[in-house]
Write a protein that holds these residues in place. Structure first.
Motif, PDB file in Angstrom:
ATOM      1  N   VAL A 134     122.665  86.653 187.914  1.00 30.65           N
ATOM      2  CA  VAL A 134     123.915  85.896 187.879  1.00 30.65           C
ATOM      3  C   VAL A 134     125.028  86.814 188.383  1.00 30.65           C
ATOM      4  CG1 VAL A 134     125.542  84.683 186.381  1.00 30.65           C
ATOM      5  CG2 VAL A 134     123.095  84.615 185.854  1.00 30.65           C
ATOM      6  N   LEU A 135     125.815  86.331 189.334  1.00 33.04           N
ATOM      7  CA  LEU A 135     126.938  87.111 189.851  1.00 33.04           C
ATOM      8  C   LEU A 135     127.929  87.387 188.728  1.00 33.04           C
ATOM      9  CD1 LEU A 135     128.292  88.371 192.347  1.00 33.04           C
ATOM     10  CD2 LEU A 135     129.465  86.187 192.681  1.00 33.04           C
ATOM     11  N   PHE A 136     128.356  88.649 188.611  1.00 29.81           N
ATOM     12  CA  PHE A 136     129.324  89.035 187.583  1.00 29.81           C
ATOM     13  C   PHE A 136     130.656  89.318 188.270  1.00 29.81           C
ATOM     14  CE2 PHE A 136     131.640  92.119 185.039  1.00 29.81           C
ATOM     15  CZ  PHE A 136     131.553  91.574 183.771  1.00 29.81           C
ATOM     16  N   ASN A 137     131.627  88.413 188.089  1.00 31.36           N
ATOM     17  CA  ASN A 137     132.946  88.598 188.711  1.00 31.36           C
ATOM     18  C   ASN A 137     134.065  88.197 187.751  1.00 31.36           C
ATOM     19  OD1 ASN A 137     132.529  85.866 188.691  1.00 31.36           O
ATOM     20  ND2 ASN A 137     132.790  85.564 190.895  1.00 31.36           N
ATOM     21  N   LYS A 163     125.697  92.212 189.303  1.00 31.20           N
ATOM     22  CA  LYS A 163     124.890  91.074 188.874  1.00 31.20           C
ATOM     23  C   LYS A 163     124.453  91.288 187.431  1.00 31.20           C
ATOM     24  CE  LYS A 163     123.309  90.792 193.586  1.00 31.20           C
ATOM     25  NZ  LYS A 163     124.006  92.006 193.973  1.00 31.20           N
ATOM     26  N   ARG A 164     124.242  90.184 186.730  1.00 31.47           N
ATOM     27  CA  ARG A 164     123.802  90.222 185.332  1.00 31.47           C
ATOM     28  C   ARG A 164     122.415  89.602 185.243  1.00 31.47           C
ATOM     29  NH1 ARG A 164     125.726  92.262 180.613  1.00 31.47           N
ATOM     30  NH2 ARG A 164     127.794  91.344 180.793  1.00 31.47           N
ATOM     31  N   ARG A 165     121.581  90.188 184.385  1.00 33.54           N
ATOM     32  CA  ARG A 165     120.293  89.583 184.043  1.00 33.54           C
ATOM     33  C   ARG A 165     120.101  89.717 182.547  1.00 33.54           C
ATOM     34  NH1 ARG A 165     115.216  90.990 187.317  1.00 33.54           N
ATOM     35  NH2 ARG A 165     115.707  89.000 188.287  1.00 33.54           N
ATOM     36  N   PHE A 166     119.578  88.665 181.933  1.00 33.99           N
ATOM     37  CA  PHE A 166     119.200  88.700 180.526  1.00 33.99           C
ATOM     38  C   PHE A 166     117.683  88.700 180.419  1.00 33.99           C
ATOM     39  CE2 PHE A 166     123.397  86.681 180.268  1.00 33.99           C
ATOM     40  CZ  PHE A 166     123.968  87.400 179.233  1.00 33.99           C
ATOM     41  N   ILE A 167     117.192  89.461 179.460  1.00 32.19           N
ATOM     42  CA  ILE A 167     115.773  89.421 179.124  1.00 32.19           C
ATOM     43  C   ILE A 167     115.654  89.304 177.609  1.00 32.19           C
ATOM     44  CG2 ILE A 167     114.923  90.674 181.153  1.00 32.19           C
ATOM     45  CD1 ILE A 167     114.791  93.204 179.434  1.00 32.19           C
TER      46      ILE A 167
END
Length: 192
Positions: free
Chosen positions: A61-64, A78-82
């Motif tokens: 997910v773009l982080f802005n 960018k963001r990622r969740f796990i």
């Protein structure tokens, strides 16, 4: 000679103390923020060794939402969740945050005689009623855990979805993040 009153009058609430329960295990989540996708992959290897099998991986997910990390980490971020198959005790969150801070340092690079992070790692957990993040920063809405680590209830569950508080970070207020975190909570509720 003074006689000691019966124990029941000294401690009228002892039955309440005996009924205290251990907290239910919760779903460990980690939010990662980086410019280079390879950092997500290399970090995941560390997490698997430490916390077990990953059972959920969000799309990038773009982080802005803020420029807070721009100087240190560059852009676009960018963001990622796990999340992980093995549930954890909530009291373990401070140790997990210390471990992820160590990994941030290991993956950092020296620029202009200063160590700069390449990745930001935010561990937390999801329970049936809330999403909690670990942090090293104190504020009025954060509770001290131990070893310099605080916990923040970032989102709360109401009806069919997570909802933010007035202090919730802007990105965690978005539909995209909430949808991802709702999916993880649904998985957790099925496992329980």
């Amino acid at each position: 000679m003074l006689r000691r009153p019966p124990r029941s009058t000294l401690f009228p609430y002892t039955t309440l103390f005996r009924s205290a329960k251990r907290p239910q295990h919760v779903k460990l989540i980690i939010g990662m923020l980086a410019k280079d996708k390879k950092l997500f992959d290399s970090s995941e290897g560390f997490f698997i060794k430490r916390f077990g099998e990953i059972d959920y991986r969000s799309p990038l997910v773009l982080f802005n939402y803020t420029d807070y990390y721009r100087k240190e980490m560059g852009q676009p971020l960018k963001r990622r969740f796990i999340s992980f198959k093995n549930l954890i005790s909530p009291q373990g969150l401070s140790k997990i945050k210390i471990a992820t801070n160590s990994l941030e340092r290991i993956l950092s690079k020296k620029k202009n005689n200063t160590l700069k992070r390449e990745i930001n790692i935010d561990p937390g957990y999801i329970s049936d009623s809330k999403m909690v993040l670990a942090t090293t920063k104190d504020y009025f809405h954060r509770i001290y855990l131990k070893d310099g680590i605080y916990a923040e209830v970032t989102l709360f569950w109401r009806r069919h979805s997570f909802e933010p508080f007035e202090w919730t970070y802007r990105d965690y207020r978005t539909r995209e993040y909430i949808r991802i975190l709702n999916d993880i909570r649904n998985s957790y509720m099925e496992e329980r």
